[in-house]
Design a protein around this motif. Sequence first.
Motif, PDB file in Angstrom:
ATOM      1  N   ARG A 268       2.133   7.835   4.722  1.00 55.07           N
ATOM      2  CA  ARG A 268       3.257   8.221   3.928  1.00 55.07           C
ATOM      3  C   ARG A 268       3.964   7.185   3.079  1.00 55.07           C
ATOM      4  O   ARG A 268       4.288   6.258   3.699  1.00 55.07           O
ATOM      5  CB  ARG A 268       4.251   9.069   4.778  1.00 55.07           C
ATOM      6  CG  ARG A 268       3.597  10.369   5.520  1.00 55.07           C
ATOM      7  CD  ARG A 268       4.905  11.195   6.083  1.00 55.07           C
ATOM      8  NE  ARG A 268       5.377  10.274   7.211  1.00 55.07           N
ATOM      9  CZ  ARG A 268       6.496  10.104   7.343  1.00 55.07           C
ATOM     10  NH1 ARG A 268       7.276  10.121   6.425  1.00 55.07           N
ATOM     11  NH2 ARG A 268       6.784   9.449   8.527  1.00 55.07           N
ATOM     12  N   CYS A 269       4.055   7.397   1.872  1.00 52.19           N
ATOM     13  CA  CYS A 269       4.915   6.696   1.003  1.00 52.19           C
ATOM     14  C   CYS A 269       4.434   5.106   1.189  1.00 52.19           C
ATOM     15  O   CYS A 269       5.672   4.341   1.005  1.00 52.19           O
ATOM     16  CB  CYS A 269       6.429   6.841   1.204  1.00 52.19           C
ATOM     17  SG  CYS A 269       6.890   8.527   0.924  1.00 52.19           S
ATOM     18  N   ALA A 270       3.106   4.819   1.359  1.00 45.20           N
ATOM     19  CA  ALA A 270       2.891   3.237   1.573  1.00 45.20           C
ATOM     20  C   ALA A 270       2.593   2.714   0.245  1.00 45.20           C
ATOM     21  O   ALA A 270       2.265   3.202  -0.649  1.00 45.20           O
ATOM     22  CB  ALA A 270       1.649   3.105   2.505  1.00 45.20           C
ATOM     23  N   GLY A 271       2.801   1.385   0.467  1.00 46.59           N
ATOM     24  CA  GLY A 271       2.571   0.434  -0.731  1.00 46.59           C
ATOM     25  C   GLY A 271       2.443  -0.994  -0.319  1.00 46.59           C
ATOM     26  O   GLY A 271       3.096  -1.238   0.666  1.00 46.59           O
ATOM     27  N   ARG A 276       0.885   1.904  -4.611  1.00 49.79           N
ATOM     28  CA  ARG A 276       2.251   2.337  -4.603  1.00 49.79           C
ATOM     29  C   ARG A 276       2.028   3.544  -4.346  1.00 49.79           C
ATOM     30  O   ARG A 276       0.940   4.542  -4.793  1.00 49.79           O
ATOM     31  CB  ARG A 276       2.613   2.339  -6.092  1.00 49.79           C
ATOM     32  CG  ARG A 276       2.893   0.892  -6.432  1.00 49.79           C
ATOM     33  CD  ARG A 276       3.175   0.774  -8.284  1.00 49.79           C
ATOM     34  NE  ARG A 276       1.990   1.024  -8.929  1.00 49.79           N
ATOM     35  CZ  ARG A 276       2.147   1.578 -10.029  1.00 49.79           C
ATOM     36  NH1 ARG A 276       3.093   1.566 -10.695  1.00 49.79           N
ATOM     37  NH2 ARG A 276       0.969   1.889 -10.695  1.00 49.79           N
ATOM     38  N   GLY A 277       2.923   4.227  -3.512  1.00 47.44           N
ATOM     39  CA  GLY A 277       3.072   5.803  -3.287  1.00 47.44           C
ATOM     40  C   GLY A 277       2.025   6.210  -2.773  1.00 47.44           C
ATOM     41  O   GLY A 277       1.577   7.390  -2.916  1.00 47.44           O
ATOM     42  N   ASP A 279      -0.112   8.485  -0.240  1.00 51.28           N
ATOM     43  CA  ASP A 279      -0.003   9.488   0.673  1.00 51.28           C
ATOM     44  C   ASP A 279      -1.326  10.114   1.187  1.00 51.28           C
ATOM     45  O   ASP A 279      -2.032  10.497   0.095  1.00 51.28           O
ATOM     46  CB  ASP A 279       1.011  10.777   0.132  1.00 51.28           C
ATOM     47  CG  ASP A 279       2.629  10.311  -0.039  1.00 51.28           C
ATOM     48  OD1 ASP A 279       3.186  10.080   1.338  1.00 51.28           O
ATOM     49  OD2 ASP A 279       3.049  10.204  -1.023  1.00 51.28           O
ATOM     50  N   THR A 313       5.454  -1.300   2.670  1.00 49.63           N
ATOM     51  CA  THR A 313       6.122  -0.301   2.737  1.00 49.63           C
ATOM     52  C   THR A 313       5.612   1.085   3.026  1.00 49.63           C
ATOM     53  O   THR A 313       4.293   1.046   3.272  1.00 49.63           O
ATOM     54  CB  THR A 313       6.805   0.078   1.185  1.00 49.63           C
ATOM     55  OG1 THR A 313       5.739   0.445   0.675  1.00 49.63           O
ATOM     56  CG2 THR A 313       7.591  -0.938   0.702  1.00 49.63           C
ATOM     57  N   GLY A 314       6.291   1.885   3.488  1.00 48.39           N
ATOM     58  CA  GLY A 314       5.871   3.205   4.178  1.00 48.39           C
ATOM     59  C   GLY A 314       5.393   3.314   5.602  1.00 48.39           C
ATOM     60  O   GLY A 314       6.054   2.429   6.460  1.00 48.39           O
ATOM     61  N   HIS A 315       4.949   4.374   6.021  1.00 51.34           N
ATOM     62  CA  HIS A 315       4.534   4.656   7.237  1.00 51.34           C
ATOM     63  C   HIS A 315       3.089   5.308   7.592  1.00 51.34           C
ATOM     64  O   HIS A 315       2.390   5.974   6.757  1.00 51.34           O
ATOM     65  CB  HIS A 315       5.496   5.797   7.815  1.00 51.34           C
ATOM     66  CG  HIS A 315       7.039   5.647   7.462  1.00 51.34           C
ATOM     67  ND1 HIS A 315       7.655   4.904   8.288  1.00 51.34           N
ATOM     68  CD2 HIS A 315       7.740   5.848   6.403  1.00 51.34           C
ATOM     69  CE1 HIS A 315       9.024   4.714   7.870  1.00 51.34           C
ATOM     70  NE2 HIS A 315       9.124   5.443   6.850  1.00 51.34           N
ATOM     71  N   ARG A 479      -2.555   3.746  -7.361  1.00 46.00           N
ATOM     72  CA  ARG A 479      -2.193   5.080  -7.083  1.00 46.00           C
ATOM     73  C   ARG A 479      -3.214   6.199  -7.036  1.00 46.00           C
ATOM     74  O   ARG A 479      -4.121   6.116  -7.320  1.00 46.00           O
ATOM     75  CB  ARG A 479      -1.173   5.910  -8.015  1.00 46.00           C
ATOM     76  CG  ARG A 479       0.233   4.838  -8.078  1.00 46.00           C
ATOM     77  CD  ARG A 479       1.167   5.865  -9.294  1.00 46.00           C
ATOM     78  NE  ARG A 479       2.610   4.995  -9.354  1.00 46.00           N
ATOM     79  CZ  ARG A 479       3.427   5.262  -8.498  1.00 46.00           C
ATOM     80  NH1 ARG A 479       3.524   6.224  -7.803  1.00 46.00           N
ATOM     81  NH2 ARG A 479       4.739   4.686  -8.931  1.00 46.00           N
TER      82      ARG A 479
END
Length: 506
Positions: A268-271, A276-277, A279, A313-315, A479
């Motif tokens: 989720r929302c990883a980068g 970037r972004g 999912d 970043t992200g989960h 992306r």
Amino acid sequence: MSGLPPSPLLALRGIGKSFLGVRVLDGVDLQVRPGEVHAVVGENGAGKSTLMKVVSGVHQPDEGTVEFAGAPRTFRTPREAQQAGIGTVHQELTLLPERTVAENVWLGREPLRRGLVDRRAMLSHTARLLASIGEGSLPPGTRVGRLGVAQQQVVEIVKALALDARLLVMDEPTAALADHEVDQLYALVRRLQEHGIGVLYVSHRLKEVFDLSSRITVLKDGRAVATLDTADTGADQLVRHMVGRELSSYYPDLARPQELGPVRLTVRCAGNRKLRGIDLRLRAGEVLGVGGLQGSGRSALARALFGAAPFSTGHVSVDGAPVRLRSPRAAMRAGIAYVSEDRKGEGIVAEQSVLDNALLAARAVRAVHPGRGGRGARTARVRELLAAVDLRAAGEDQEIRYLSGGNQQKAVLARWLALAPRILLFDEPTRGIDVGAKSAIHDLVRRLARDGAAVLMVSSELPELLGMSDRVIVMRDGRIAGELAAGATEEDVIALAVGTVGEAAG
């Protein structure tokens, strides 16, 4: 007579090229006129880069002729091509960052005065060249390492102009540029046209192709399958020429599982620096294909999930539990295995035996799963897997570098299967291997999915991508550009990869 097109500046006739018996270019014809932007497009592996290297003197054709400025030419080196008037702007720039603009432009050809480099003349000559293409605001005494990528490309172009280039080969020139820098490159290319300079423009970004070119040549499997007038061509028509084959002839008998298992991997929302972004969800029993063009982020996604170039970043969750994939060891601990696209550089240790290569992951198992089996049990398990993947070798002690690419890949697969991974990341699993080995690996991948593994597979071969996958995500510019369900076509993948979905062609 005035209505006739000008004589070609460059004429390629029947160009053929093979490497180690593999036909890379086959009877390619192509012409570039003075002041024309002639685009070359095609899927990954279509032969674009090899053709550009033939034009620029890096490779010599096995068959066919190269005519430049009306005369047959044989370029044995890039320097010979440069001296004839052909300049090349590579995707990877070749400038020296610690030297100035002028020093880079005149490298190896510095003007001399009384036996010493005439720096004043070098600066003034460079300033005139920059002004001639509308780049007079770029100081020729600036150190190149302080310039942005777009300005560095200007320097590459000026280097070619300093050699009186009449043809510029531009290979993916916007790959590293921001949007506003792309606009600057457009303006520069148009100024070159005004000077009568021909441009051979290679790009996978179809919007640029339609914006800049007057003609387009489509390469497919090493052949020039079409040369089209840009004004009379639409994006859909161009994509059909690039693809041009039926999927059903490749994978007619692959049976897919009736039902998928629970969600095994969630992102989720990883980068990170290249992504970037992101999912996505991946289920047990599923093969999720990852498509896109070179540099789109396909391999970066696989490496991030294995912790080789981790998300910043992200989960990420595996089987519903949050995980931090900060390293390959952490990924292995989470039950994730990774087969790299770079088999020689990252997949095998060439001087070690088949068995030692297959045991690499098992020998690290103590750090990942302390107490899981002794040395004898691990070795026995790996031997069983080498037999299961039908690896062909003179013996387990044979150095792996002497095996075929397909058998090397089977040894790598056995290595990871020894850890009974829950998630398998395949990056170009059949690159550079023969048809029989491809079929065996395809069957193995589907069998792993049927047995409950979750598979994420990156492939640049569209028939493989669509034939092997339950669904496909397509990457573009770091992306996920879109997702395609089973039954999607190659045209669907290409359209997402190059950005024609929802985009005007020109």
